[in-house]
Design a protein around this motif. Structure first.
Motif, PDB file in Angstrom:
ATOM      1  N   ASN A 264      -2.977   1.787  -4.046  1.00 32.31           N
ATOM      2  CA  ASN A 264      -3.089   3.071  -3.351  1.00 32.31           C
ATOM      3  C   ASN A 264      -4.500   3.089  -2.770  1.00 32.31           C
ATOM      4  OD1 ASN A 264      -3.534   5.693  -2.564  1.00 32.31           O
ATOM      5  ND2 ASN A 264      -3.045   6.627  -4.538  1.00 32.31           N
TER       6      ASN A 264
ATOM      7  N   ASN B 103       0.835  -1.199   0.000  1.00 26.03           N
ATOM      8  CA  ASN B 103       0.000   0.000   0.000  1.00 26.03           C
ATOM      9  C   ASN B 103       0.876   1.257   0.000  1.00 26.03           C
ATOM     10  OD1 ASN B 103      -2.374   1.474   0.007  1.00 26.03           O
ATOM     11  ND2 ASN B 103      -2.517   1.512   2.230  1.00 26.03           N
ATOM     12  N   LYS B 104       0.241   2.400  -0.253  1.00 23.96           N
ATOM     13  CA  LYS B 104       0.936   3.691  -0.327  1.00 23.96           C
ATOM     14  C   LYS B 104       1.961   3.679  -1.462  1.00 23.96           C
ATOM     15  CE  LYS B 104       0.060   4.459   4.556  1.00 23.96           C
ATOM     16  NZ  LYS B 104       0.391   5.138   5.789  1.00 23.96           N
ATOM     17  N   SER B 105       1.666   2.910  -2.504  1.00 21.68           N
ATOM     18  CA  SER B 105       2.601   2.807  -3.633  1.00 21.68           C
ATOM     19  C   SER B 105       2.735   4.143  -4.361  1.00 21.68           C
ATOM     20  CB  SER B 105       2.157   1.714  -4.611  1.00 21.68           C
ATOM     21  OG  SER B 105       0.881   2.008  -5.119  1.00 21.68           O
ATOM     22  N   ASP B 106       1.758   5.040  -4.190  1.00 23.43           N
ATOM     23  CA  ASP B 106       1.839   6.370  -4.797  1.00 23.43           C
ATOM     24  C   ASP B 106       2.951   7.212  -4.166  1.00 23.43           C
ATOM     25  OD1 ASP B 106       0.032   6.101  -2.521  1.00 23.43           O
ATOM     26  OD2 ASP B 106      -0.272   8.268  -2.693  1.00 23.43           O
TER      27      ASP B 106
ATOM     28  N   LYS C 158       8.841  10.706  -4.592  1.00 23.90           N
ATOM     29  CA  LYS C 158       8.465   9.283  -4.452  1.00 23.90           C
ATOM     30  C   LYS C 158       9.694   8.536  -3.928  1.00 23.90           C
ATOM     31  CE  LYS C 158       4.955   9.295  -8.101  1.00 23.90           C
ATOM     32  NZ  LYS C 158       3.774   9.045  -7.288  1.00 23.90           N
TER      33      LYS C 158
END
Length: 290
Positions: free
Chosen positions: A87, A59-62, A275
């Motif tokens: 995300n 998760n939180k790949s953005d 990022k």
């Protein structure tokens, strides 16, 4: 800096709750933070889940470096576990998660039908450390606020079953950390990403360590974000320069370290610096025993 060692009583109960309810589920969804996939893995989960089908969700790949996320997906695949990047705030990747859940249990469900048993919902359990986005995922998948969400760890308490579209029932569990961090770098990374409560940390020291790391690994991002003409060898000098450029100054021209610490940590967590992934499969030797 003090040793990071945080294991409230409710986390011990969570471990017991997972163990007790494992027999009720067909598949386990292990939720990790894409920026720190190894540090956000609870090593106890391997021991608890054992032979259940499992899906790893980054998760939180953005907020993470996309190249590193792809490396992690390949890494977990080599270990025999399917991993997907999502995300939870935008919903990107959740359709893929739903299809992965059905794929993971297809054989078991086909067996039930062959035996003449009635079709029942797929039962999944979601596990992960605090503040990796479990509640946000559940709310996205149900389309309503079934789970409490917050930007601080420890919001979800107790277990709850949630019905999802696609004939899936999901057992939510509170976030579980492990009793101690043998590698203090793991504790630091979890502090950077917000999986350990800020209230129990020395926020100025945590921010200094984050600045040191980012200036070494992502100097271009730091120069651009904080208008630094150059990166100093001394992390504290970099912190002072960031404070001056951001006006984090108090009477007498002194640096307001608490304020600059909160600025850098908040901007890292929200992706404003860039990022960023804090660990790669390439540097696993020191953080994981394969």
């Amino acid at each position: 800096m003090q040793q990071i060692n945080w294991y409230p009583g409710h986390m011990k109960k969570t471990k017991e709750l997972i163990q007790k309810n494992l027999k009720l589920v067909d598949v386990v969804i292990e939720l990790l933070d894409a920026r720190v996939p190894i540090s956000s893995r609870n090593p106890q989960i391997d021991e608890i889940v054992v032979n259940k089908p499992r899906i790893i969700v980054l998760n939180k790949s953005d907020l993470a470096n996309p190249n590193d996320t792809n490396k992690w997906i390949k890494y977990f695949k080599k270990l025999g576990v399917n991993a997907i990047a999502i995300n939870s705030l935008s919903g990107t990747g959740l359709d893929k998660l739903m299809s992965e859940i059905h794929s993971a249990v297809k054989e078991k469900m086909d067996e039930r039908i062959k035996k003449g048993l009635r079709k029942r919902p797929v039962r999944a359990m979601i596990v992960g450390i605090p503040n990796v986005g479990k509640s946000s995922i559940i709310n996205r998948l149900t389309g309503k606020k079934s789970a409490k969400t917050g930007d601080k760890p420890g919001v979800t308490r107790g277990k709850q079953w949630v019905r999802l579209k696609g004939n899936i029932e999901l057992l939510d569990t509170p976030g579980i950390l492990w009793p101690k961090f043998e590698d203090q770098n793991v504790g630091l990374k979890l502090a950077f990403t917000g999986s350990i409560k800020d209230e129990i940390l020395d926020i100025e020291t945590i921010a200094l360590r984050l600045i040191e790391y980012l200036c070494e690994k992502y100097p271009t991002y730091m120069k651009q974000r904080y208008k630094l003409s150059n990166i100093e060898d001394d992390g504290l000098k970099n912190m002072d320069n960031i404070a001056k450029n951001r006006g984090c100054i108090i009477s007498g021209g002194r640096i307001d370290y608490t304020r600059v610490a909160n600025v850098v940590i908040d901007e890292f967590r929200s992706g404003k610096i860039g990022k960023i992934t804090l660990e790669s499969p390439d540097d696993l030797e020191s953080t994981i025993e394969e």
